[in-house]
Motif scaffolding. Structure first.
Motif, PDB file in Angstrom:
ATOM      1  N   ALA A  44       7.302   6.136  -4.989  1.00 37.90           N
ATOM      2  CA  ALA A  44       7.100   4.979  -4.109  1.00 37.90           C
ATOM      3  C   ALA A  44       8.218   3.952  -4.279  1.00 37.90           C
ATOM      4  CB  ALA A  44       5.746   4.338  -4.390  1.00 37.90           C
ATOM      5  N   THR A  45       8.740   3.813  -5.493  1.00 43.00           N
ATOM      6  CA  THR A  45       9.846   2.880  -5.726  1.00 43.00           C
ATOM      7  C   THR A  45      11.092   3.336  -4.972  1.00 43.00           C
ATOM      8  OG1 THR A  45       8.954   2.282  -7.882  1.00 43.00           O
ATOM      9  CG2 THR A  45      11.290   1.845  -7.512  1.00 43.00           C
ATOM     10  N   VAL A  46      11.378   4.630  -5.012  1.00 44.22           N
ATOM     11  CA  VAL A  46      12.521   5.157  -4.261  1.00 44.22           C
ATOM     12  C   VAL A  46      12.313   4.930  -2.767  1.00 44.22           C
ATOM     13  CG1 VAL A  46      13.753   7.268  -3.644  1.00 44.22           C
ATOM     14  CG2 VAL A  46      13.167   6.823  -6.028  1.00 44.22           C
ATOM     15  N   GLY A  47      11.114   5.228  -2.268  1.00 41.01           N
ATOM     16  CA  GLY A  47      10.825   5.019  -0.858  1.00 41.01           C
ATOM     17  C   GLY A  47      10.942   3.563  -0.443  1.00 41.01           C
ATOM     18  N   SER A  48      10.488   2.668  -1.302  1.00 43.08           N
ATOM     19  CA  SER A  48      10.606   1.237  -1.005  1.00 43.08           C
ATOM     20  C   SER A  48      12.065   0.802  -0.976  1.00 43.08           C
ATOM     21  CB  SER A  48       9.852   0.418  -2.041  1.00 43.08           C
ATOM     22  OG  SER A  48       8.483   0.715  -1.990  1.00 43.08           O
ATOM     23  N   GLY A  49      12.856   1.371  -1.864  1.00 47.07           N
ATOM     24  CA  GLY A  49      14.289   1.067  -1.857  1.00 47.07           C
ATOM     25  C   GLY A  49      14.958   1.530  -0.576  1.00 47.07           C
ATOM     26  N   VAL A  50      14.569   2.695  -0.078  1.00 45.48           N
ATOM     27  CA  VAL A  50      15.128   3.204   1.176  1.00 45.48           C
ATOM     28  C   VAL A  50      14.694   2.321   2.342  1.00 45.48           C
ATOM     29  CG1 VAL A  50      15.144   5.164   2.786  1.00 45.48           C
ATOM     30  CG2 VAL A  50      15.329   5.562   0.326  1.00 45.48           C
ATOM     31  N   LEU A  58      14.288   3.243   7.756  1.00 48.61           N
ATOM     32  CA  LEU A  58      12.930   2.686   7.749  1.00 48.61           C
ATOM     33  C   LEU A  58      11.889   3.795   7.841  1.00 48.61           C
ATOM     34  CD1 LEU A  58      13.364  -0.397  10.112  1.00 48.61           C
ATOM     35  CD2 LEU A  58      12.949  -0.427   7.657  1.00 48.61           C
ATOM     36  N   VAL A  59      12.094   4.712   8.746  1.00 49.52           N
ATOM     37  CA  VAL A  59      11.152   5.819   8.917  1.00 49.52           C
ATOM     38  C   VAL A  59      11.195   6.746   7.705  1.00 49.52           C
ATOM     39  CG1 VAL A  59      10.617   7.867  10.305  1.00 49.52           C
ATOM     40  CG2 VAL A  59      11.173   5.708  11.426  1.00 49.52           C
ATOM     41  N   GLY A  60      12.405   7.067   7.266  1.00 44.98           N
ATOM     42  CA  GLY A  60      12.543   7.953   6.111  1.00 44.98           C
ATOM     43  C   GLY A  60      11.925   7.373   4.856  1.00 44.98           C
ATOM     44  N   GLY A  61      12.136   6.087   4.609  1.00 43.91           N
ATOM     45  CA  GLY A  61      11.538   5.434   3.445  1.00 43.91           C
ATOM     46  C   GLY A  61      10.030   5.378   3.541  1.00 43.91           C
ATOM     47  N   SER A  62       9.515   5.151   4.738  1.00 42.21           N
ATOM     48  CA  SER A  62       8.063   5.126   4.921  1.00 42.21           C
ATOM     49  C   SER A  62       7.459   6.501   4.671  1.00 42.21           C
ATOM     50  CB  SER A  62       7.716   4.661   6.338  1.00 42.21           C
ATOM     51  OG  SER A  62       8.185   3.345   6.542  1.00 42.21           O
ATOM     52  N   LEU A 119       4.541  10.135   1.046  1.00 42.84           N
ATOM     53  CA  LEU A 119       4.602  11.318   0.192  1.00 42.84           C
ATOM     54  C   LEU A 119       4.178  10.981  -1.239  1.00 42.84           C
ATOM     55  CD1 LEU A 119       5.490  14.307  -0.045  1.00 42.84           C
ATOM     56  CD2 LEU A 119       7.745  13.448  -0.706  1.00 42.84           C
ATOM     57  N   SER A 120       4.517   9.771  -1.696  1.00 43.58           N
ATOM     58  CA  SER A 120       4.121   9.371  -3.056  1.00 43.58           C
ATOM     59  C   SER A 120       2.602   9.318  -3.200  1.00 43.58           C
ATOM     60  CB  SER A 120       4.732   8.020  -3.427  1.00 43.58           C
ATOM     61  OG  SER A 120       4.079   6.954  -2.770  1.00 43.58           O
ATOM     62  N   VAL A 121       1.923   8.898  -2.152  1.00 51.69           N
ATOM     63  CA  VAL A 121       0.454   8.865  -2.188  1.00 51.69           C
ATOM     64  C   VAL A 121      -0.099  10.280  -2.301  1.00 51.69           C
ATOM     65  CG1 VAL A 121      -1.607   8.272  -0.861  1.00 51.69           C
ATOM     66  CG2 VAL A 121       0.329   6.701  -0.907  1.00 51.69           C
ATOM     67  N   LEU A 122       0.452  11.195  -1.521  1.00 46.60           N
ATOM     68  CA  LEU A 122      -0.028  12.576  -1.546  1.00 46.60           C
ATOM     69  C   LEU A 122       0.276  13.268  -2.880  1.00 46.60           C
ATOM     70  CD1 LEU A 122       0.941  13.666   2.083  1.00 46.60           C
ATOM     71  CD2 LEU A 122      -1.310  12.991   1.208  1.00 46.60           C
ATOM     72  N   VAL A 123       1.446  13.004  -3.445  1.00 43.25           N
ATOM     73  CA  VAL A 123       1.806  13.600  -4.740  1.00 43.25           C
ATOM     74  C   VAL A 123       0.886  13.067  -5.834  1.00 43.25           C
ATOM     75  CG1 VAL A 123       3.603  13.650  -6.514  1.00 43.25           C
ATOM     76  CG2 VAL A 123       4.184  14.132  -4.142  1.00 43.25           C
ATOM     77  N   THR A 124       0.643  11.756  -5.823  1.00 43.59           N
ATOM     78  CA  THR A 124      -0.245  11.161  -6.819  1.00 43.59           C
ATOM     79  C   THR A 124      -1.647  11.740  -6.703  1.00 43.59           C
ATOM     80  OG1 THR A 124       1.042   9.124  -6.735  1.00 43.59           O
ATOM     81  CG2 THR A 124      -1.145   8.980  -7.728  1.00 43.59           C
ATOM     82  N   TRP A 125      -2.128  11.875  -5.495  1.00 46.49           N
ATOM     83  CA  TRP A 125      -3.466  12.427  -5.261  1.00 46.49           C
ATOM     84  C   TRP A 125      -3.558  13.869  -5.753  1.00 46.49           C
ATOM     85  CZ3 TRP A 125      -5.617  14.352  -0.027  1.00 46.49           C
ATOM     86  CH2 TRP A 125      -6.997  14.503  -0.103  1.00 46.49           C
TER      87      TRP A 125
END
Length: 116
Positions: free
Chosen positions: A19-25, A38-42, A47-53
């Motif tokens: 999520a930190t990488v995505g937020s940076g993007v 913006l779309v790629g980072g979102s 993806l971070s939510v799905l990986v964590t889950w």
């Protein structure tokens, strides 16, 4: 010292890093005005939510609440994850419901009815 030890898991740290990488993007996309960033980072944040889950359901996350001290290590896998955790949104979304304990209610005074 706290008894809760929330988030100190492989699932928590991995999800946070992604999520930190995505937020940076997303931040770079805002600064440069790039819709693709913006779309790629979102997408990376989602993806971070799905990986964590997925890691949580695989036993690398831990249930909310108080746990014994011997279960605090990051490399300690949760063997009860397959059955689901009580009050866990991730387990509920996956359809994992632990066997519920019987509900116990305290006996109180009888209600008083109005006398006419």
């Amino acid at each position: 010292m706290s008894l809760y030890d929330e988030g100190h898991t492989i699932a928590g740290w991995t999800g946070c890093a992604i999520a930190t990488v995505g937020s940076g993007v997303v931040g770079a996309g805002v600064c440069t005005g790039s819709a693709a960033a913006l779309v790629g980072g979102s997408v990376v944040v989602a993806l971070s939510v799905l990986v964590t889950w997925a890691l949580h359901l695989g036993g690398w996350g831990k249930p909310p609440g108080v746990r014994p001290r011997q279960e605090w290590g990051m490399r300690t896998r949760d063997t009860r994850a397959r059955d689901g955790h009580a009050a866990c949104v991730g387990c509920a979304l996956a359809g994992r419901r632990p066997a519920s304990a019987p509900v116990v209610t305290a006996a109180g005074p009888e209600p008083v009815s109005a006398v006419e």
